[in-house]
Design a protein around this motif. Structure first.
Motif, PDB file in Angstrom:
ATOM      1  N   LEU A 418       0.830  -1.207   0.000  1.00 60.24           N
ATOM      2  CA  LEU A 418       0.000   0.000   0.000  1.00 60.24           C
ATOM      3  C   LEU A 418       0.863   1.255   0.000  1.00 60.24           C
ATOM      4  CD1 LEU A 418      -2.800   1.302   0.134  1.00 60.24           C
ATOM      5  CD2 LEU A 418      -2.707   1.081   2.630  1.00 60.24           C
ATOM      6  N   ALA A 419       1.932   1.255   0.777  1.00 58.97           N
ATOM      7  CA  ALA A 419       2.825   2.420   0.817  1.00 58.97           C
ATOM      8  C   ALA A 419       3.406   2.708  -0.559  1.00 58.97           C
ATOM      9  CB  ALA A 419       3.948   2.187   1.829  1.00 58.97           C
ATOM     10  N   VAL A 420       3.830   1.671  -1.261  1.00 61.39           N
ATOM     11  CA  VAL A 420       4.396   1.862  -2.605  1.00 61.39           C
ATOM     12  C   VAL A 420       3.316   2.379  -3.560  1.00 61.39           C
ATOM     13  CG1 VAL A 420       5.408   0.674  -4.583  1.00 61.39           C
ATOM     14  CG2 VAL A 420       6.194   0.143  -2.271  1.00 61.39           C
ATOM     15  N   ALA A 421       2.100   1.833  -3.459  1.00 56.54           N
ATOM     16  CA  ALA A 421       1.001   2.289  -4.313  1.00 56.54           C
ATOM     17  C   ALA A 421       0.644   3.749  -4.036  1.00 56.54           C
ATOM     18  CB  ALA A 421      -0.218   1.402  -4.113  1.00 56.54           C
ATOM     19  N   LEU A 422       0.938   4.206  -2.823  1.00 52.57           N
ATOM     20  CA  LEU A 422       0.691   5.600  -2.458  1.00 52.57           C
ATOM     21  C   LEU A 422       1.855   6.516  -2.844  1.00 52.57           C
ATOM     22  CD1 LEU A 422      -0.870   4.953   1.052  1.00 52.57           C
ATOM     23  CD2 LEU A 422      -2.025   6.069  -0.855  1.00 52.57           C
ATOM     24  N   LYS A 433       0.107   2.509   8.040  1.00 51.47           N
ATOM     25  CA  LYS A 433      -0.796   1.726   8.889  1.00 51.47           C
ATOM     26  C   LYS A 433      -1.428   2.591   9.968  1.00 51.47           C
ATOM     27  CE  LYS A 433       0.776  -2.162  10.488  1.00 51.47           C
ATOM     28  NZ  LYS A 433       1.720  -3.191  11.005  1.00 51.47           N
ATOM     29  N   LYS A 434      -0.625   3.418  10.610  1.00 51.18           N
ATOM     30  CA  LYS A 434      -1.121   4.265  11.696  1.00 51.18           C
ATOM     31  C   LYS A 434      -2.164   5.253  11.190  1.00 51.18           C
ATOM     32  CE  LYS A 434       0.591   7.369  15.345  1.00 51.18           C
ATOM     33  NZ  LYS A 434      -0.110   8.598  14.962  1.00 51.18           N
ATOM     34  N   VAL A 435      -1.862   5.906  10.060  1.00 56.78           N
ATOM     35  CA  VAL A 435      -2.777   6.904   9.504  1.00 56.78           C
ATOM     36  C   VAL A 435      -4.095   6.254   9.080  1.00 56.78           C
ATOM     37  CG1 VAL A 435      -3.168   8.418   7.518  1.00 56.78           C
ATOM     38  CG2 VAL A 435      -1.030   8.583   8.806  1.00 56.78           C
ATOM     39  N   VAL A 436      -4.019   5.129   8.384  1.00 53.02           N
ATOM     40  CA  VAL A 436      -5.229   4.474   7.883  1.00 53.02           C
ATOM     41  C   VAL A 436      -6.115   4.028   9.042  1.00 53.02           C
ATOM     42  CG1 VAL A 436      -6.104   2.460   6.633  1.00 53.02           C
ATOM     43  CG2 VAL A 436      -4.174   3.766   5.707  1.00 53.02           C
ATOM     44  N   LYS A 437      -5.520   3.434  10.058  1.00 53.66           N
ATOM     45  CA  LYS A 437      -6.321   2.968  11.191  1.00 53.66           C
ATOM     46  C   LYS A 437      -6.950   4.139  11.949  1.00 53.66           C
ATOM     47  CE  LYS A 437      -3.850  -1.385  11.870  1.00 53.66           C
ATOM     48  NZ  LYS A 437      -2.974  -2.203  12.757  1.00 53.66           N
ATOM     49  N   GLU A 438      -6.200   5.219  12.114  1.00 56.58           N
ATOM     50  CA  GLU A 438      -6.752   6.377  12.818  1.00 56.58           C
ATOM     51  C   GLU A 438      -7.893   7.011  12.033  1.00 56.58           C
ATOM     52  OE1 GLU A 438      -3.611   9.101  13.696  1.00 56.58           O
ATOM     53  OE2 GLU A 438      -2.856   7.937  15.410  1.00 56.58           O
ATOM     54  N   VAL A 465      -4.811   8.042  -3.555  1.00 59.80           N
ATOM     55  CA  VAL A 465      -5.206   7.209  -2.421  1.00 59.80           C
ATOM     56  C   VAL A 465      -6.290   6.217  -2.844  1.00 59.80           C
ATOM     57  CG1 VAL A 465      -6.181   7.200  -0.096  1.00 59.80           C
ATOM     58  CG2 VAL A 465      -4.591   9.007  -0.765  1.00 59.80           C
ATOM     59  N   LYS A 466      -7.301   6.686  -3.557  1.00 57.47           N
ATOM     60  CA  LYS A 466      -8.353   5.788  -4.030  1.00 57.47           C
ATOM     61  C   LYS A 466      -7.762   4.666  -4.887  1.00 57.47           C
ATOM     62  CE  LYS A 466     -11.616   9.644  -4.409  1.00 57.47           C
ATOM     63  NZ  LYS A 466     -12.345  10.510  -5.361  1.00 57.47           N
ATOM     64  N   ILE A 472      -4.997  -2.663  -3.931  1.00 62.04           N
ATOM     65  CA  ILE A 472      -4.856  -3.679  -2.884  1.00 62.04           C
ATOM     66  C   ILE A 472      -6.106  -4.548  -2.819  1.00 62.04           C
ATOM     67  CG2 ILE A 472      -4.495  -4.063  -0.416  1.00 62.04           C
ATOM     68  CD1 ILE A 472      -2.065  -2.891  -1.952  1.00 62.04           C
ATOM     69  N   TRP A 473      -7.286  -3.920  -2.909  1.00 64.19           N
ATOM     70  CA  TRP A 473      -8.536  -4.675  -2.882  1.00 64.19           C
ATOM     71  C   TRP A 473      -8.581  -5.715  -4.003  1.00 64.19           C
ATOM     72  CZ3 TRP A 473     -12.160  -4.034  -6.972  1.00 64.19           C
ATOM     73  CH2 TRP A 473     -13.294  -4.835  -6.852  1.00 64.19           C
TER      74      TRP A 473
END
Length: 500
Positions: A418-422, A433-438, A465-466, A472-473
Motif C-alpha cells: 500500500l505504501a508503494v502504491a501511495l 498503517k497508523k494513519v489508515v487505522k486512525e 489514495v483511491k 490492494i482490494w
C-alpha cells in the motif's frame, strides 16, 4: 475537466441553497416546467431543484429549447427571442404547449402558481407573470468590431455620451473570474438613451484601450457581471453556452460566481453548456441533459453524452453512480485480464436514479450501435435486475466503506504494498498503517476518507489514495472481482484470444 479541481464554494452554501429551494423560500422562482409539446419534446418535465441549473446535451439535443421554455414563463421575455415563426415553414409550431409551476408570493403568498404558454392560431398565448429576466445569448462574445450597434463608436472623433466607472463589486467579481485586475475600467454609453454601450480598460502602465481591443471572453464576463450586479434580487438569469470565449478555469469561476449570486441575491440561473468544467461546481441535482427527445437529471457529463449518442466508438457502455464506482469498476476489469478495456466506456452519473434511467434510455434507442449496463453501489442491491442490465458492486455498503474495510482486514500484511502504491517508500509502511487505522476510526463520511488519508500522508492527492486502495482490494480479493465479471457475463468485450 481541469485536474485536481476544488470548488471555492463552501459545502454549506450548496446545502443552504438546496434547503431554500425545498422550503420554497423565494419571492419568485420557477419550480418546474412541463414540455407538453415543444420541438422534439412531448410530455417531458424539468424540475429546478437548485437555483443554478445547467443544461447539457449534444448539438440539436434541445438545451436551448429548455432554456427558452424557462424564459417564456415570464412576461418580460418576448416569445420570438427563442421561438420565432417563419411563415408557412414553421407549421409544426401549432399546438406547442408548456406548463409551469411557479413561486410568486405577489400572486399567492402560500401556494404555488400554475401558468401556461401555448402556440395556437398562429400566435403565442401566455398567462405570464412579471419578473426581471436577463438573457445573455451567444452573440455576447461577438468581437466589438462585428457588432453593428457599435459602429458609431468607431473613429477618431468618437466621444461617449456618458462614462461610468465600474462599481467596486463588478471589478471585484470580474477580476476573480478573469484572474486579472480591472480597476479603472469604465462603461461607455454610445447613445443618450443608454441602450448601447461598450467598455474601456487600462493596461498595467495606465494606457487606455476600448472594447475593440478586448478579448471576446473578457468583454463577455465584464458585461454579464455588470448586468447581474445591477439586477434586482430574485431576478432570473439565462445564459447560452456559458463557456464561450472562456478558459476552462474561468468557466468554473463564472459558475461559482453565479452560485454566489444565487446565495446573496436570491436569483435563479439557468445556462446551457458543452463544458464539463462548467459543471464541476454544481451538485448532481442541478444538471439536466437534453437528448433524443428526453430530459435526464444528474451529473451526466459531456463525455458520457458522446458515448450515449454514438460519437465515441465502443462495444459496451457502463453507467455507475459516482467517480469512485467508476474507478472501482475500471480497476476490477483491468485486474481480471482478458477484457478489452479500450472498447468499454465507464461513466459516473451522479446517483443511482440517473444511472438507471440513462441505461434504460440507451438500450431502447434504435440508433445506438452497442449496449449498455448499469452497475450500482452494493447498498442498492434491491434494485439489481440482470434482465435489465442492472448489477451491483461487491459488498452491502457503499463501495468506499467496503474497500476501506477490506484493506483494513489485510493491512498488517499489505502495508508495504500500500505504501508503494501511495507513491511512498517501504520505510513508510508503519506510518501508513497508523494513519489508515486512525482515519478509519475517526472518519464520519467514507466519501471523504481518501482526501483525509492523503492529507495526513504528505498531502497525497485523493485520487492516488483511491487508486492505491483499489489496487490492494483487487489483488487481495480476486474472488470479488471474478464475481462481478461473471455477473456481467457475455456483455464484456474480450480480446480475441480470450473469446470462448
Amino acid at each position: 475537466m481541469v485536474a485536481d479541481y476544488r470548488s471555492e464554494v463552501r459545502p454549506s452554501v450548496i446545502t443552504d441553497l438546496e434547503t431554500k429551494v425545498s422550503k420554497e423560500n423565494y419571492g419568485k422562482y420557477l419550480k418546474r416546467l412541463t414540455l407538453r409539446k415543444l420541438r422534439g419534446f412531448t410530455d417531458r418535465e424539468v424540475t429546478f431543484d437548485f437555483p443554478v441549473t445547467a443544461l447539457v446535451g449534444p448539438n440539436g439535443g434541445g438545451k436551448t429549447t429548455v432554456l427558452g421554455a424557462a424564459a417564456l414563463a415570464y412576461k418580460s421575455v418576448a416569445p420570438g427571442r427563442f421561438f420565432a415563426k417563419s411563415g408557412k415553414y414553421d407549421a409544426s409550431m401549432q399546438n406547442w404547449s408548456i406548463e409551469y409551476e411557479l413561486i410568486d408570493k405577489e400572486l399567492n403568498p402560500r401556494l404555488s402558481v400554475s401558468r401556461t404558454a401555448s402556440f395556437k392560431q398562429l400566435k403565442w398565448n401566455r398567462t405570464a407573470p412579471e419578473r426581471e429576466v436577463l438573457v445573455f445569448g451567444v452573440e455576447r462574445t461577438l468581437p466589438a468590431t462585428e457588432r453593428s450597434k457599435l459602429k458609431a463608436a468607431i473613429g477618431g472623433s468618437f466621444a461617449a455620451a456618458r462614462e461610468v466607472t465600474l462599481a467596486p463589486e463588478v471589478t471585484e467579481h470580474a477580476a476573480k473570474i478573469l484572474a486579472k485586475p480591472i480597476e479603472g475600467f469604465r462603461q461607455l454609453y454610445v447613445d443618450d438613451a443608454g441602450k448601447v454601450s461598450l467598455f474601456s480598460g487600462l493596461t498595467p502602465r495606465g494606457d487606455g484601450y476600448s472594447e475593440f481591443h478586448f478579448g471576446a471572453g473578457e468583454a463577455s464576463v465584464i458585461r454579464i457581471v455588470a448586468e447581474v450586479e445591477a439586477a434586482s434580487p430574485g431576478a432570473m438569469i439565462l445564459i447560452e453556452e456559458i463557456e464561450n470565449g472562456l478558459h476552462p478555469v474561468a468557466a468554473q469561476r463564472m459558475v461559482e460566481y453565479l452560485i454566489g449570486v444565487a446565495h446573496r441575491k436570491s436569483c435563479q440561473v439557468v445556462f446551457t453548456t458543452h463544458s464539463n468544467d462548467a459543471l464541476a461546481p454544481l451538485p448532481s441535482k442541478a444538471i439536466w441533459a437534453a437528448l433524443l427527445g428526453n430530459v435526464i437529471q444528474g451529473k451526466l457529463d459531456v463525455k458520457a453524452l458522446r458515448t450515449i449518442t454514438g460519437q465515441i466508438e465502443a462495444k459496451l457502455a457502463i453507467f455507475v453512480e459516482d467517480e469512485f464506482a467508476e474507478l472501482m469498476v475500471t480497476t476490477a476489469l483491468r485486474s481480471h485480464g482478458g477484457i478489452e478495456l479500450d472498447e468499454i466506456k465507464v461513466h459516473a452519473m451522479g446517483g443511482a436514479d440517473p444511472a438507471i434511467k440513462v441505461n434504460a434510455q440507451h438500450n431502447i434507442d434504435p440508433t445506438c450501435t452497442y449496449p449498455s449496463i448499469c452497475i450500482l453501489d452494493g447498498d442498492q442491491s434491491e434494485r439489481a435486475n440482470p434482465d435489465k442490465g442492472i448489477f451491483t458492486l461487491p459488498g452491502a455498503s457503499s463501495p468506499e466503506a467496503h474497500v476501506l474495510n477490506r484493506v483494513l482486514d489485510c493491512l498488517d500484511e499489505e502495508a508495504g504494498r500500500l505504501a508503494v502504491a501511495l507513491h511512498l517508500g517501504l520505510h513508510d509502511q508503519e506510518r501508513v498503517k497508523k494513519v489508515v487505522k486512525e482515519r478509519a476510526l475517526t472518519n464520519w463520511d467514507r466519501h471523504m476518507v481518501w482526501e483525509q488519508i492523503g492529507g495526513d500522508l504528505d498531502f497525497t492527492s485523493g485520487h492516488i489514495v483511491k487508486s492505491a486502495f483499489l489496487t490492494i482490494w483487487a489483488h487481495k480479493f480476486p474472488g470479488e472481482v471474478e464475481a462481478l465479471v461473471e455477473a456481467i457475463g457475455g456483455g464484456l468485450p474480450r480480446r480475441d484470444s480470450d473469446t470462448p
